[in-house]
Design a protein around this motif. Sequence first.
Motif, mmCIF file in Angstrom:
data_model
loop_
_atom_site.group_PDB
_atom_site.id
_atom_site.type_symbol
_atom_site.label_atom_id
_atom_site.label_comp_id
_atom_site.label_asym_id
_atom_site.label_seq_id
_atom_site.Cartn_x
_atom_site.Cartn_y
_atom_site.Cartn_z
ATOM 1 N N SER A 18 44.784 7.250 69.754
ATOM 2 C CA SER A 18 46.097 6.664 69.439
ATOM 3 C C SER A 18 46.472 6.879 67.989
ATOM 4 C CB SER A 18 46.064 5.150 69.645
ATOM 5 O OG SER A 18 45.635 4.828 70.913
ATOM 6 N N HIS B 163 48.187 12.376 73.680
ATOM 7 C CA HIS B 163 48.257 10.914 73.646
ATOM 8 C C HIS B 163 49.133 10.428 74.799
ATOM 9 C CE1 HIS B 163 49.459 7.098 71.164
ATOM 10 N NE2 HIS B 163 48.576 6.822 72.094
ATOM 11 N N TRP C 292 32.217 8.224 67.012
ATOM 12 C CA TRP C 292 31.897 8.407 68.442
ATOM 13 C C TRP C 292 32.617 9.653 68.970
ATOM 14 C CZ3 TRP C 292 32.153 3.035 71.389
ATOM 15 C CH2 TRP C 292 31.365 2.110 70.704
ATOM 16 N N ASP D 254 31.844 8.440 82.619
ATOM 17 C CA ASP D 254 31.614 7.333 81.691
ATOM 18 C C ASP D 254 30.103 7.202 81.524
ATOM 19 O OD1 ASP D 254 33.713 4.841 80.783
ATOM 20 O OD2 ASP D 254 31.572 4.408 80.596
ATOM 21 N N VAL E 136 47.750 -3.241 76.293
ATOM 22 C CA VAL E 136 46.940 -2.201 75.646
ATOM 23 C C VAL E 136 45.498 -2.671 75.498
ATOM 24 C CG1 VAL E 136 46.590 -0.996 73.444
ATOM 25 C CG2 VAL E 136 48.890 -1.152 74.423
ATOM 26 N N ILE F 12 42.735 0.218 66.107
ATOM 27 C CA ILE F 12 43.794 1.118 65.630
ATOM 28 C C ILE F 12 44.348 0.615 64.300
ATOM 29 C CG2 ILE F 12 46.068 2.124 66.120
ATOM 30 C CD1 ILE F 12 45.409 1.821 69.124
ATOM 31 N N ILE G 53 37.496 7.734 75.038
ATOM 32 C CA ILE G 53 36.495 6.706 74.704
ATOM 33 C C ILE G 53 37.071 5.859 73.561
ATOM 34 C CG2 ILE G 53 34.621 8.230 75.483
ATOM 35 C CD1 ILE G 53 33.776 8.485 72.490
ATOM 36 N N PRO G 54 36.430 4.766 73.172
ATOM 37 C CA PRO G 54 37.016 3.872 72.160
ATOM 38 C C PRO G 54 37.394 4.573 70.853
ATOM 39 C CG PRO G 54 35.231 2.772 73.285
ATOM 40 C CD PRO G 54 35.195 4.196 73.748
ATOM 41 N N GLU G 55 38.302 3.908 70.154
ATOM 42 C CA GLU G 55 38.928 4.484 68.946
ATOM 43 C C GLU G 55 37.974 4.431 67.745
ATOM 44 O OE1 GLU G 55 41.566 6.100 69.237
ATOM 45 O OE2 GLU G 55 42.988 5.837 67.610
HETATM 46 N N1 LIG Z 1 44.731 1.034 75.957
HETATM 47 C C1 LIG Z 1 45.845 1.707 75.741
HETATM 48 O O1 LIG Z 1 46.951 1.258 76.126
HETATM 49 C C2 LIG Z 1 45.817 3.036 75.039
HETATM 50 C C3 LIG Z 1 46.998 3.810 75.023
HETATM 51 C C4 LIG Z 1 46.960 5.088 74.471
HETATM 52 C C5 LIG Z 1 45.781 5.567 73.895
HETATM 53 N N2 LIG Z 1 44.659 4.784 73.894
HETATM 54 C C6 LIG Z 1 43.438 5.361 73.305
HETATM 55 O O2 LIG Z 1 42.624 5.807 74.375
HETATM 56 C C7 LIG Z 1 41.243 5.675 74.012
HETATM 57 C C8 LIG Z 1 40.551 4.833 75.054
HETATM 58 O O3 LIG Z 1 41.148 3.555 75.093
HETATM 59 P P1 LIG Z 1 40.989 2.589 76.357
HETATM 60 O O4 LIG Z 1 41.940 1.483 76.165
HETATM 61 O O5 LIG Z 1 41.013 3.384 77.629
HETATM 62 O O6 LIG Z 1 39.486 2.059 76.094
HETATM 63 P P2 LIG Z 1 38.514 1.278 77.098
HETATM 64 O O7 LIG Z 1 37.634 0.453 76.237
HETATM 65 O O8 LIG Z 1 39.266 0.662 78.214
HETATM 66 O O9 LIG Z 1 37.639 2.488 77.750
HETATM 67 C C9 LIG Z 1 36.764 3.294 77.010
HETATM 68 C C10 LIG Z 1 35.618 3.733 77.935
HETATM 69 O O10 LIG Z 1 34.830 4.719 77.245
HETATM 70 C C11 LIG Z 1 33.489 4.542 77.664
HETATM 71 N N3 LIG Z 1 32.637 5.235 76.690
HETATM 72 C C12 LIG Z 1 32.307 4.845 75.430
HETATM 73 N N4 LIG Z 1 31.563 5.812 74.839
HETATM 74 C C13 LIG Z 1 31.416 6.808 75.747
HETATM 75 C C14 LIG Z 1 30.760 8.065 75.720
HETATM 76 N N5 LIG Z 1 30.128 8.510 74.650
HETATM 77 N N6 LIG Z 1 30.824 8.837 76.827
HETATM 78 C C15 LIG Z 1 31.466 8.417 77.930
HETATM 79 N N7 LIG Z 1 32.134 7.229 78.009
HETATM 80 C C16 LIG Z 1 32.092 6.445 76.924
HETATM 81 C C17 LIG Z 1 33.294 3.032 77.754
HETATM 82 O O11 LIG Z 1 32.204 2.716 78.608
HETATM 83 C C18 LIG Z 1 34.645 2.597 78.326
HETATM 84 O O12 LIG Z 1 34.610 2.513 79.737
HETATM 85 C C19 LIG Z 1 41.222 5.110 72.596
HETATM 86 O O13 LIG Z 1 41.145 6.188 71.687
HETATM 87 C C20 LIG Z 1 42.575 4.408 72.496
HETATM 88 O O14 LIG Z 1 43.026 4.291 71.174
HETATM 89 C C21 LIG Z 1 44.642 3.534 74.453
#
Ligand SMILES: NC(=O)c1ccc[n+]([C@@H]2O[C@H](COP(=O)([O-])OP(=O)(O)OC[C@H]3O[C@@H](n4cnc5c(N)ncnc54)[C@H](O)[C@@H]3O)[C@@H](O)[C@H]2O)c1
Length: 298
Positions: A121, A142, A98, A34, A237, A245, A92-94
């Motif tokens: 997602s 996914h 990025w 991270d 989520v 999303i 990382i975020p959606e």
């Molecule tokens: N939350 C869910 O239930 C869920 C389910 C399936 C898929 N997803 C997908 O998974 C992905 C992540 O979601 P999440 O809920 O884990 O997000 P989150 O916000 O909990 O975690 C994302 C992490 O990425 C880190 N980050 C950001 N930019 C970065 C970079 N350039 N390099 C390294 N780290 C970086 C942030 O510091 C953060 O800790 C998204 O694409 C989301 O759509 C989420």
Amino acid sequence: MKSIDTAVVVGAGTMGHGIAQVLAMAGIATTLVDVDDAVVQRGLARVKENLDKGVDKKKLEPAARDAAGARLRGSTAMAEALATADLLIEAIPERMEWKRKLFTDADAVMPAGALLASNTSSLSITAIARSTKRPEDVVGLHFFNPVHLMKLLEIVKGTLTSPATLQRAQDLATRLGKTAIVVNDAPGFATSRLGICLGNEAMRMLEEGVASASDIDQAMKLGYGHPMGPLALSDLVGLDVRMNITEGLFAELGTDGFRAPRLLKRLVTLGDVGQKSGRGFYVWENGETVGENPATRR
Ligand SMILES: NC(=O)c1ccc[n+]([C@@H]2O[C@H](COP(=O)([O-])OP(=O)(O)OC[C@H]3O[C@@H](n4cnc5c(N)ncnc54)[C@H](O)[C@@H]3O)[C@@H](O)[C@H]2O)c1
């Protein structure tokens, strides 16, 4: 084709730590990366907690827990970790820009023959793949939350994903003990497109005062056999994740069902983003709901 012995999971948040856990449990030496070391450490601690819970519940042998723990390390040095990795899973975020930047950077340092995957997602795997010089090696993997408990792995085949890459993804799903489905690259794939629609409508119903959050959730649990209601699931989520999303899906698909509900926007603005912040549609304590969030009422 090279076997997958080493992996890097980038993003140590809700999904990344769980993905790192299942990779390590399947015998793959895994680095959880991270930008923020505190998040890496929190992610590693959450994995340890999950593994300990597995032992307490007698679902996991202590030796298997220790071996998985030994295969897992944390880092903030992404390029260095990727230089020797057979597999990248990005979590990382959606945000498309990025993710594209991350894949361009990963492409520059990863060895030939590596598998490059995104846990997106809803975003286009083809667009992510095009930010690299090896789009044939890029695929969507996914996972679902909590990763160590959810059986499904939705494999997303970009238009440039090679048959060999798809096969590798399917073999990985088997190795992780997941049941895979294969979906073509369309906004929201099979899961998010349906799930987000249902969640958004539940939020609009709550906003209109049709029923309480818990009664709307009970309707889907008891009436339709869903294990969790759509509002509690949105809290799990993360409402910020859901908003990203649904905004992306609305931009792509343009149908009203995907327009972000006003209530969702309000809660995100308040910082009430679900279980991870202690408040979303519900108030959460120790992983359980203890009431509805008064901020959902007008
Ligand atoms: N939350 C869910 O239930 C869920 C389910 C399936 C898929 N997803 C997908 O998974 C992905 C992540 O979601 P999440 O809920 O884990 O997000 P989150 O916000 O909990 O975690 C994302 C992490 O990425 C880190 N980050 C950001 N930019 C970065 C970079 N350039 N390099 C390294 N780290 C970086 C942030 O510091 C953060 O800790 C998204 O694409 C989301 O759509 C989420």
